[in-house]
Design a protein around this motif. Structure first.
Motif, short mmCIF file in Angstrom:
data_model
loop_
_atom_site.label_atom_id
_atom_site.label_comp_id
_atom_site.label_asym_id
_atom_site.label_seq_id
_atom_site.Cartn_x
_atom_site.Cartn_y
_atom_site.Cartn_z
N VAL A 154 24.21 -52.99 45.15
CA VAL A 154 23.36 -51.90 44.69
C VAL A 154 23.07 -52.09 43.20
CG1 VAL A 154 23.12 -49.41 44.38
CG2 VAL A 154 24.28 -50.32 46.40
N GLU A 155 21.78 -52.22 42.89
CA GLU A 155 21.37 -52.38 41.49
C GLU A 155 21.08 -51.01 40.87
OE1 GLU A 155 19.30 -55.74 43.89
OE2 GLU A 155 19.66 -53.58 44.07
N SER A 156 21.30 -50.93 39.57
CA SER A 156 20.95 -49.73 38.81
C SER A 156 20.74 -50.11 37.35
CB SER A 156 22.05 -48.67 38.94
OG SER A 156 23.26 -49.14 38.40
N GLY A 157 20.20 -49.17 36.59
CA GLY A 157 20.05 -49.38 35.16
C GLY A 157 18.65 -49.70 34.69
N GLY A 158 17.72 -49.82 35.61
CA GLY A 158 16.35 -50.09 35.21
C GLY A 158 15.71 -48.87 34.56
N GLY A 159 14.50 -49.08 34.04
CA GLY A 159 13.79 -47.98 33.41
C GLY A 159 12.63 -48.47 32.57
N LEU A 160 12.10 -47.55 31.79
CA LEU A 160 10.99 -47.86 30.88
C LEU A 160 11.55 -48.06 29.48
CD1 LEU A 160 7.95 -48.00 30.15
CD2 LEU A 160 8.02 -45.50 29.91
N VAL A 161 11.19 -49.15 28.84
CA VAL A 161 11.69 -49.45 27.50
C VAL A 161 10.56 -50.07 26.69
CG1 VAL A 161 12.55 -51.72 28.17
CG2 VAL A 161 13.58 -50.53 26.22
N GLN A 162 10.58 -49.84 25.39
CA GLN A 162 9.56 -50.42 24.52
C GLN A 162 9.87 -51.90 24.25
OE1 GLN A 162 9.34 -48.03 20.96
NE2 GLN A 162 8.06 -46.49 21.95
N PRO A 163 8.85 -52.67 23.93
CA PRO A 163 9.09 -54.08 23.55
C PRO A 163 10.11 -54.15 22.43
CG PRO A 163 6.76 -53.70 23.86
CD PRO A 163 7.41 -52.35 23.97
N GLY A 164 11.03 -55.11 22.56
CA GLY A 164 12.11 -55.26 21.61
C GLY A 164 13.35 -54.46 21.95
N GLY A 165 13.25 -53.60 22.94
CA GLY A 165 14.38 -52.77 23.34
C GLY A 165 15.35 -53.49 24.26
N SER A 166 16.35 -52.73 24.72
CA SER A 166 17.42 -53.30 25.54
C SER A 166 17.66 -52.43 26.77
CB SER A 166 18.71 -53.40 24.74
OG SER A 166 18.58 -54.25 23.63
N LEU A 167 18.15 -53.07 27.80
CA LEU A 167 18.63 -52.39 29.00
C LEU A 167 19.82 -53.17 29.54
CD1 LEU A 167 15.39 -51.57 31.07
CD2 LEU A 167 16.92 -49.90 30.02
N ARG A 168 20.70 -52.48 30.24
CA ARG A 168 21.77 -53.15 30.95
C ARG A 168 21.69 -52.81 32.43
NH1 ARG A 168 28.37 -52.71 30.57
NH2 ARG A 168 27.94 -50.72 31.63
N LEU A 172 13.54 -57.25 24.81
CA LEU A 172 12.69 -57.26 25.99
C LEU A 172 11.22 -57.39 25.62
CD1 LEU A 172 14.62 -54.62 28.07
CD2 LEU A 172 14.04 -56.92 28.86
N LYS A 173 10.51 -58.08 26.50
CA LYS A 173 9.08 -58.35 26.31
C LYS A 173 8.30 -57.77 27.48
CE LYS A 173 10.26 -62.85 24.28
NZ LYS A 173 10.06 -64.32 24.39
N PRO A 174 7.03 -57.50 27.30
CA PRO A 174 6.22 -56.99 28.42
C PRO A 174 6.28 -57.91 29.64
CG PRO A 174 5.04 -56.67 26.37
CD PRO A 174 6.27 -57.48 26.03
N GLU A 175 6.40 -59.19 29.42
CA GLU A 175 6.45 -60.14 30.55
C GLU A 175 7.77 -60.08 31.32
OE1 GLU A 175 5.62 -60.82 27.37
OE2 GLU A 175 6.35 -62.81 26.76
N ASP A 176 8.73 -59.32 30.83
CA ASP A 176 9.97 -59.10 31.58
C ASP A 176 9.81 -57.99 32.62
OD1 ASP A 176 11.73 -59.57 28.49
OD2 ASP A 176 11.55 -61.01 30.14
N THR A 177 8.68 -57.32 32.61
CA THR A 177 8.43 -56.24 33.56
C THR A 177 8.44 -56.78 34.99
OG1 THR A 177 7.14 -54.94 31.99
CG2 THR A 177 6.75 -54.53 34.34
N ALA A 178 9.28 -56.19 35.83
CA ALA A 178 9.44 -56.65 37.21
C ALA A 178 10.45 -55.76 37.92
CB ALA A 178 9.93 -58.10 37.24
N VAL A 179 10.55 -55.94 39.22
CA VAL A 179 11.68 -55.38 39.96
C VAL A 179 12.79 -56.43 39.93
CG1 VAL A 179 12.51 -54.50 42.16
CG2 VAL A 179 10.17 -54.01 41.43
N TYR A 180 13.97 -55.99 39.53
CA TYR A 180 15.11 -56.89 39.41
C TYR A 180 16.05 -56.68 40.60
CZ TYR A 180 13.75 -58.33 34.73
OH TYR A 180 13.08 -58.88 33.67
N TYR A 181 16.47 -57.78 41.19
CA TYR A 181 17.36 -57.77 42.34
C TYR A 181 18.60 -58.59 42.05
CZ TYR A 181 13.01 -56.57 44.83
OH TYR A 181 11.84 -55.99 45.24
N CYS A 182 19.70 -58.22 42.70
CA CYS A 182 20.86 -59.10 42.69
C CYS A 182 21.15 -59.51 44.13
CB CYS A 182 22.07 -58.45 42.03
SG CYS A 182 22.71 -56.97 42.84
N ALA A 183 21.83 -60.64 44.26
CA ALA A 183 22.15 -61.20 45.56
C ALA A 183 23.38 -62.09 45.42
CB ALA A 183 20.96 -62.00 46.11
N ARG A 184 23.98 -62.46 46.54
CA ARG A 184 25.18 -63.27 46.48
C ARG A 184 24.98 -64.57 47.22
NH1 ARG A 184 29.86 -61.36 50.81
NH2 ARG A 184 28.66 -61.90 52.68
#
Length: 121
Positions: free
Chosen positions: A5-19, A85-97
């Motif tokens: 289960v992924e979590s932690g995404g959101g809207l952030v300005q360029p140069g910002g951070s997310l975990r 973070l950059k605008p080109e990092d915009t995406a749905v992020y998934y994890c898998a094993r």
């Protein structure tokens, strides 16, 4: 039941951070490689980062120096710290094993549902 289960995404300005967090249940992720992938609209899914069972880490060239993958065995969770973070990092992020090793981002399964990351001013 094996689940990621992924979590932690959101809207952030360029140069910002997310975990981002990838919480595992039904198995001990210490014995697996866990990969982070992303898919932007109209683009193919791509491997972003991976941590193998022995703790080795790998990054796509586009995120090297900005993203850091880590694992907390006690919480059975893998994290992806994303800085500058950059605008080109915009995406749905998934994890898998996968098995023990990262395998160049091939052969992954047990995909999570994804978390949206949007980088925009």
């Amino acid at each position: 039941q094996v689940q990621l289960v992924e979590s932690g995404g959101g809207l952030v300005q360029p140069g910002g951070s997310l975990r981002l967090s990838c919480a595992a249940s039904g198995f001990n992720l210490h014995y697996y490689a866990i990969g982070w992938f992303r898919q932007a609209p109209g683009k193919e899914r791509e491997g972003v980062s991976c941590i193998s069972s022995d703790g080795s880490t790998y990054y796509a060239d586009s995120v090297k120096g900005r993203f850091t993958i880590s694992r907390d065995n006690a919480k059975n969770t893998v994290y992806l710290q994303m800085n500058s973070l950059k605008p080109e990092d915009t995406a749905v992020y998934y994890c898998a094993r996968r098995g023990l090793l990262c395998g160049n981002y091939r052969g992954f399964g047990s995909w999570g549902q994804g978390t949206q990351v949007t980088v925009s001013s």
